[in-house]
Design a protein around this motif. Structure first.
Motif, short mmCIF file in Angstrom:
data_model
loop_
_atom_site.label_atom_id
_atom_site.label_comp_id
_atom_site.label_asym_id
_atom_site.label_seq_id
_atom_site.Cartn_x
_atom_site.Cartn_y
_atom_site.Cartn_z
N ARG A 139 15.39 41.94 41.76
CA ARG A 139 16.44 42.90 41.40
C ARG A 139 16.95 43.63 42.63
O ARG A 139 18.16 43.90 42.75
CB ARG A 139 15.90 43.90 40.36
CG ARG A 139 15.75 43.33 38.97
CD ARG A 139 15.48 44.41 37.93
NE ARG A 139 14.18 45.04 38.12
CZ ARG A 139 14.01 46.31 38.45
NH1 ARG A 139 15.07 47.08 38.67
NH2 ARG A 139 12.80 46.81 38.59
N TYR A 182 20.79 43.37 43.67
CA TYR A 182 21.59 44.59 43.65
C TYR A 182 22.15 44.88 45.04
O TYR A 182 23.29 45.34 45.19
CB TYR A 182 20.74 45.77 43.17
CG TYR A 182 21.53 47.03 42.90
CD1 TYR A 182 22.57 47.02 41.99
CD2 TYR A 182 21.22 48.22 43.55
CE1 TYR A 182 23.30 48.18 41.72
CE2 TYR A 182 21.94 49.38 43.30
CZ TYR A 182 22.97 49.35 42.38
OH TYR A 182 23.70 50.48 42.13
N SER A 195 19.60 54.80 41.40
CA SER A 195 20.24 54.13 40.28
C SER A 195 20.19 55.02 39.04
O SER A 195 19.13 55.54 38.68
CB SER A 195 19.54 52.79 39.99
OG SER A 195 20.01 52.24 38.76
N VAL A 233 17.69 50.86 44.15
CA VAL A 233 17.25 50.27 42.89
C VAL A 233 16.41 51.25 42.08
O VAL A 233 16.30 51.11 40.86
CB VAL A 233 16.48 48.97 43.15
CG1 VAL A 233 15.92 48.37 41.87
CG2 VAL A 233 17.40 47.95 43.81
#
Length: 363
Positions: free
Chosen positions: A46, A50, A112, A108
């Motif tokens: 991820r 991202y 976020s 992340v």
């Protein structure tokens, strides 16, 4: 977005100036155990995905985005939590447990809006990149704010005080520490963290290095190199880096000329002086910031002149002619004294709100 105070405790009374902490009041412990542990292959995937998405967006929009190491706040303790401190060793009023992270992990997690921080002082599942936020008081007793430009990655268009992050890269390049562990404490290899040589969003500073590779390097550095250093000298250098970063952000983001001499923490008059650390706070997503109070011998008009003429690497972070100076004489008895001085509809970043609250809470 709002903030929550970690230190001093929210139940504490308003802090007078004597509550500000100097370097000798703070102890920083940089350890391998301070790294983010809640990582999986899925988390790394991820992060990589991202980061690729954000860098692509930045190249299109003209925003500036590059990765760099940051200190991770893993925990803290305040005066009174003295278990394990040897007899005769001065008790720090605030102790920070630090590890290493980077801006990718921050985006992340605490960066976020979908991140859910675990309850507690600082979230164990966050990157917790420790920022520094600095309210500058002018010689005519005004607090300085400016509006963030559309090119920054977070809080674009919001008002803020000077702020940023302390730099582990600068600490790990410290020659005094290098002499203790020759060949081990070195700056990160360029292939992992190339320095941002340009603020052009198409520049190569948006490196594709994988998250897992970056974390492995950081963990190896801390686990193998740091134990070879003199512990006290390392702690002192880490605290000094926090204060130096606060001073740096002020002079660079406001364009203040320090050629006449200035020191991050000094009792003697200087162009810019850090009076001390006022608070440790986290925002709604668990992002921590150390809140500093500073003063300058310059008037608000002189600071504005410097700001409007500023050049350099950080000039892109703020809008031209956006400097706002709030008189500290605003009625302290009102519910939100400094907020009443903001332009209609203006928003202030959480750590900067903590800075202004700290000034108005000081007796």
């Amino acid at each position: 977005m709002s903030y929550r105070r970690l230190w001093p405790a929210a139940s504490s009374p308003s802090q007078p100036e004597k509550g500000l902490l100097g370097p000798s009041d703070i102890r920083c412990c940089l350890t391998a155990s301070g790294a983010l542990r809640d990582t999986t292959d899925d988390f790394d995937t991820r992060c990589d995905a991202y980061w690729s998405q954000r860098t692509a967006t930045a190249q299109t929009s003209g925003a500036v985005l590059f990765n760099e190491m940051k200190f991770r706040l893993a925990g803290f303790s305040a005066a009174g939590d003295d278990a394990g401190v040897p007899e005769g060793v001065p008790r720090a009023r605030l102790e920070l447990e630090l590890g290493l992270t980077d801006y990718r992990e921050h985006l992340v997690t605490n960066g976020s809006t979908s991140f859910v921080p675990r309850a507690g002082g600082v979230p164990s599942n966050g990157a917790n990149a420790l920022g520094v936020e600095c309210v500058l008081l002018t010689s005519d007793r005004q607090a300085v704010l400016f509006r963030r430009s559309p090119r920054v990655s977070q809080y674009a268009g919001w008002f803020c005080c000077p702020g940023g992050h302390a730099e582990p890269r600068r600490l790990l390049s410290n020659t005094a520490l290098l002499s203790i562990a020759p060949g081990r404490l070195i700056p990160p290899p360029p292939s992992l963290f190339p320095p941002p040589t340009s603020h052009d969003p198409s520049a190569s500073s948006m490196q594709p290095t994988q998250t897992a590779t970056l974390r492995e390097w950081r963990n190896d550095l801390l686990a193998e190199a740091l134990p070879m250093c003199d512990e006290q000298r390392l702690r002192d250098a880490t605290v000094a880096e926090l204060f130096h970063a606060a001073w740096d952000e002020i002079v660079e983001e406001l364009g203040i000329d320090t050629s006449h001499g200035s020191e991050p923490a000094s009792a003697s008059p200087s162009c810019v002086r850090i009076r001390g650390l006022a608070a440790l706070v986290v925002d709604d997503l668990g992002k921590p910031d150390a809140v500093f109070v500073a003063e300058t011998s310059l008037s608000a008009a002189a600071v504005k002149k410097s700001f409007d003429a500023r050049v350099g690497a950080d000039a892109f972070e703020s809008d031209v002619n956006s400097l706002l100076c709030i008189p500290c004489s605003v009625d302290r008895a009102s519910r939100d004294p400094w907020r009443s001085m903001l332009p209609l509809g203006a928003q202030v970043t959480p750590p900067s709100a903590a800075c202004l609250d700290a000034v108005w809470n000081m007796s």
